[in-house]
Design an enzyme around this catalytic site. Structure first.
Site, PDB file in Angstrom:
ATOM      1  N   SER A 194       0.625  -1.197  -0.376  1.00  0.00           N
ATOM      2  CA  SER A 194       0.365  -0.303  -0.218  1.00  0.00           C
ATOM      3  C   SER A 194       0.853   1.379   0.186  1.00  0.00           C
ATOM      4  O   SER A 194       1.828   1.377   0.414  1.00  0.00           O
ATOM      5  CB  SER A 194      -0.767  -0.036   1.324  1.00  0.00           C
ATOM      6  N   TYR A 207      -2.087  -1.109  10.545  1.00  0.00           N
ATOM      7  CA  TYR A 207      -2.326  -1.596   9.560  1.00  0.00           C
ATOM      8  C   TYR A 207      -0.803  -0.738   8.197  1.00  0.00           C
ATOM      9  O   TYR A 207       0.114  -1.251   7.748  1.00  0.00           O
ATOM     10  CB  TYR A 207      -3.286  -0.084   8.727  1.00  0.00           C
TER      11      TYR A 207
HETATM   12  P1  NAD Z   1     -11.564  -6.192  -0.106  1.00  0.00           P
HETATM   13  O1  NAD Z   1     -11.964  -6.084   1.540  1.00  0.00           O
HETATM   14  O2  NAD Z   1     -12.279  -6.406  -1.113  1.00  0.00           O
HETATM   15  O3  NAD Z   1     -10.232  -7.521   0.436  1.00  0.00           O
HETATM   16  C1  NAD Z   1      -9.499  -7.440   1.007  1.00  0.00           C
HETATM   17  C2  NAD Z   1     -10.056  -9.015   1.755  1.00  0.00           C
HETATM   18  O4  NAD Z   1      -8.900  -9.148   2.315  1.00  0.00           O
HETATM   19  C3  NAD Z   1     -11.118  -9.615   2.035  1.00  0.00           C
HETATM   20  O5  NAD Z   1     -12.502  -9.633   0.864  1.00  0.00           O
HETATM   21  C4  NAD Z   1     -11.196 -10.876   2.779  1.00  0.00           C
HETATM   22  O6  NAD Z   1     -11.927 -11.508   1.545  1.00  0.00           O
HETATM   23  C5  NAD Z   1     -10.153 -10.792   3.031  1.00  0.00           C
HETATM   24  N1  NAD Z   1      -9.366 -11.228   4.914  1.00  0.00           N
HETATM   25  C6  NAD Z   1      -9.403 -10.222   5.326  1.00  0.00           C
HETATM   26  N2  NAD Z   1      -9.238 -10.840   6.520  1.00  0.00           N
HETATM   27  C7  NAD Z   1      -8.757 -11.963   6.237  1.00  0.00           C
HETATM   28  C8  NAD Z   1      -9.158 -13.574   7.245  1.00  0.00           C
HETATM   29  N3  NAD Z   1      -8.940 -12.920   8.489  1.00  0.00           N
HETATM   30  N4  NAD Z   1      -9.643 -14.521   6.518  1.00  0.00           N
HETATM   31  C9  NAD Z   1      -9.189 -14.493   5.062  1.00  0.00           C
HETATM   32  N5  NAD Z   1      -9.203 -13.590   4.133  1.00  0.00           N
HETATM   33  C10 NAD Z   1      -9.535 -12.432   5.200  1.00  0.00           C
HETATM   34  O7  NAD Z   1     -10.435  -4.951  -0.357  1.00  0.00           O
HETATM   35  P2  NAD Z   1      -9.334  -4.329  -0.968  1.00  0.00           P
HETATM   36  O8  NAD Z   1      -9.002  -3.048  -1.036  1.00  0.00           O
HETATM   37  O9  NAD Z   1      -9.828  -5.143  -2.621  1.00  0.00           O
HETATM   38  O10 NAD Z   1      -8.170  -5.417   0.061  1.00  0.00           O
HETATM   39  C11 NAD Z   1      -7.318  -5.945  -0.843  1.00  0.00           C
HETATM   40  C12 NAD Z   1      -5.657  -5.284  -0.544  1.00  0.00           C
HETATM   41  O11 NAD Z   1      -5.696  -4.930  -0.899  1.00  0.00           O
HETATM   42  C13 NAD Z   1      -4.920  -4.923   0.968  1.00  0.00           C
HETATM   43  O12 NAD Z   1      -4.382  -5.793   1.538  1.00  0.00           O
HETATM   44  C14 NAD Z   1      -5.468  -4.046   1.361  1.00  0.00           C
HETATM   45  O13 NAD Z   1      -4.775  -3.610   2.823  1.00  0.00           O
HETATM   46  C15 NAD Z   1      -4.930  -3.845  -0.437  1.00  0.00           C
HETATM   47  N6  NAD Z   1      -5.035  -1.828  -0.343  1.00  0.00           N
HETATM   48  C16 NAD Z   1      -6.134  -1.154  -0.509  1.00  0.00           C
HETATM   49  C17 NAD Z   1      -6.556  -0.016  -0.829  1.00  0.00           C
HETATM   50  C18 NAD Z   1      -7.662  -0.075  -0.726  1.00  0.00           C
HETATM   51  O14 NAD Z   1      -7.913   1.855  -1.142  1.00  0.00           O
HETATM   52  N7  NAD Z   1      -8.487  -0.058  -1.754  1.00  0.00           N
HETATM   53  C19 NAD Z   1      -5.134   0.147  -0.530  1.00  0.00           C
HETATM   54  C20 NAD Z   1      -4.424  -0.016  -0.019  1.00  0.00           C
HETATM   55  C21 NAD Z   1      -3.772  -1.273  -0.262  1.00  0.00           C
END
Ligand code: NAD
Ligand code: MG
Length: 302
Positions: A194, A207
């Protein structure tokens, strides 16, 4: 040019005007949330991602593959010809069944493995089941993540700190370690970091540390696994329109203007980042390892 439902085709997209901009509606969901209940529903590439045979015959395990960035990667990988196993939490089954159907619609094998990756034994079982049902494993996408904002270190509990580290750091370690029993030369590991690793927000103390850990893990492991012919890279998203943000990732007032501070003036849609994972996964990137590729809408974090 637009596809039938009005979403821009991935090859004919112009930039800033292509997708929704703030203000967005307030929308609180309980963790982990469902992408299908977001307003507007994110574009994960369901109708917009066009593949071009870049991952034919590859076998991928994607954590957090039910929604958001992981779902976009699952769809893109299938459109590029890969068989895909996804992991997610049991509460996310409704999102997951849609992804499984989309992968199968491409004629690819799709494996659904729900379970909580904060548990080491489950992580080992996840990898074994994925490799057995896919008939091997050569792409590992450590993408699942927990982000729950907390304004003060005084209110950040040990339980919350522990849950964030277990999900984002320990699980990546456990799953990667288990996967090494299967990953052949030419395999690729891609971790979701991130911009928080580099520009941490005040209310994401736990985080942001985990995301910095993911960057260091990626760079260290890339050196360690190079002799085995396995590449390790990371993608660092900026603001992306996913349910992570409205299920506790940000306070509601920040959801309303989510993405506004990016030079492109809006959040990215998951479909807009999937191609970075495809590129890292593809053998065309065979000299690229230990890299972090940022997509932040023009801020220039990296
Ligand atoms: P999202 O909520 O759609 O995806 C995150 C997923 O993590 C969930 O769908 C869930 O299946 C999984 N998860 C969480 N806790 C879990 C557990 N204990 N066991 C199994 N699965 C678990 O959101 P996203 O934004 O697509 O997140 C995906 C990645 O992107 C993450 O690592 C997040 O930190 C990163 N990210 C997102 C953003 C943003 O702005 N959305 C920015 C930077 C990084
Ligand atoms: Mg989800």
């Amino acid at each position: 040019m637009q596809s039938k439902n009005g979403i821009p085709d991935s090859r004919n997209r112009t930039h800033s005007d292509a997708y929704p901009s703030p203000p967005f509606e307030h929308q609180k969901q309980p963790f982990p949330g469902l992408a299908k209940n977001m307003i507007p529903v994110p574009d994960h590439g369901e109708t917009s991602y066009k593949g071009s045979d870049r991952l034919i015959g590859r076998k991928a395990l994607i954590t957090g593959g039910d929604s958001g960035i992981g779902r976009a990667v699952a769809i893109a990988f299938a459109r590029e010809g890969a068989d895909v196993a996804i992991n997610y939490l049991p509460e996310e089954e409704e999102d997951a069944v849609e992804v499984i159907a989309l992968i199968r619609a491409e004629g690819c094998k799709a494996v659904a493995i729900p379970g909580d990756i904060r548990n080491e034994a489950f992580c080992q079982q996840l990898v074994t089941q994925a490799a057995q049902e896919l008939g091997g494993l050569d792409l590992l996408i450590n993408n699942a993540g927990r982000q729950q904002f907390c304004e003060s270190i005084k209110d950040l509990t040990t339980e919350a700190f522990d849950a964030t580290f277990k999900t984002n750091v320990y699980a990546m370690f456990w799953i990667t370690k288990a996967a090494l029993s299967y990953l052949p030369r030419g395999a690729a590991i891609i971790n979701t970091a991130s911009v928080q690793a580099y520009l941490p927000s005040d209310n994401l103390l736990d985080y942001s540390q985990t995301k910095a850990a993911i960057v260091a893990f990626t760079k260290s492991l890339a050196k360690q696994l190079a002799p085995e012919g396995i590449r390790v890279n990371a993608v660092a998203p900026g603001p992306y329109w996913t349910v992570l943000q409205c299920s506790g990732g940000q306070p509601q007032e920040k959801i309303e203007k989510f993405g506004a501070s990016a030079p492109l003036g809006r959040p990215g849609q998951p479909a807009e980042i999937a191609s970075l994972y495809v590129t890292f996964a593809s053998p065309e990137s065979s000299f690229t390892s230990g890299q972090v590729w940022c997509s932040d809408g023009g801020t220039g974090t990296l």
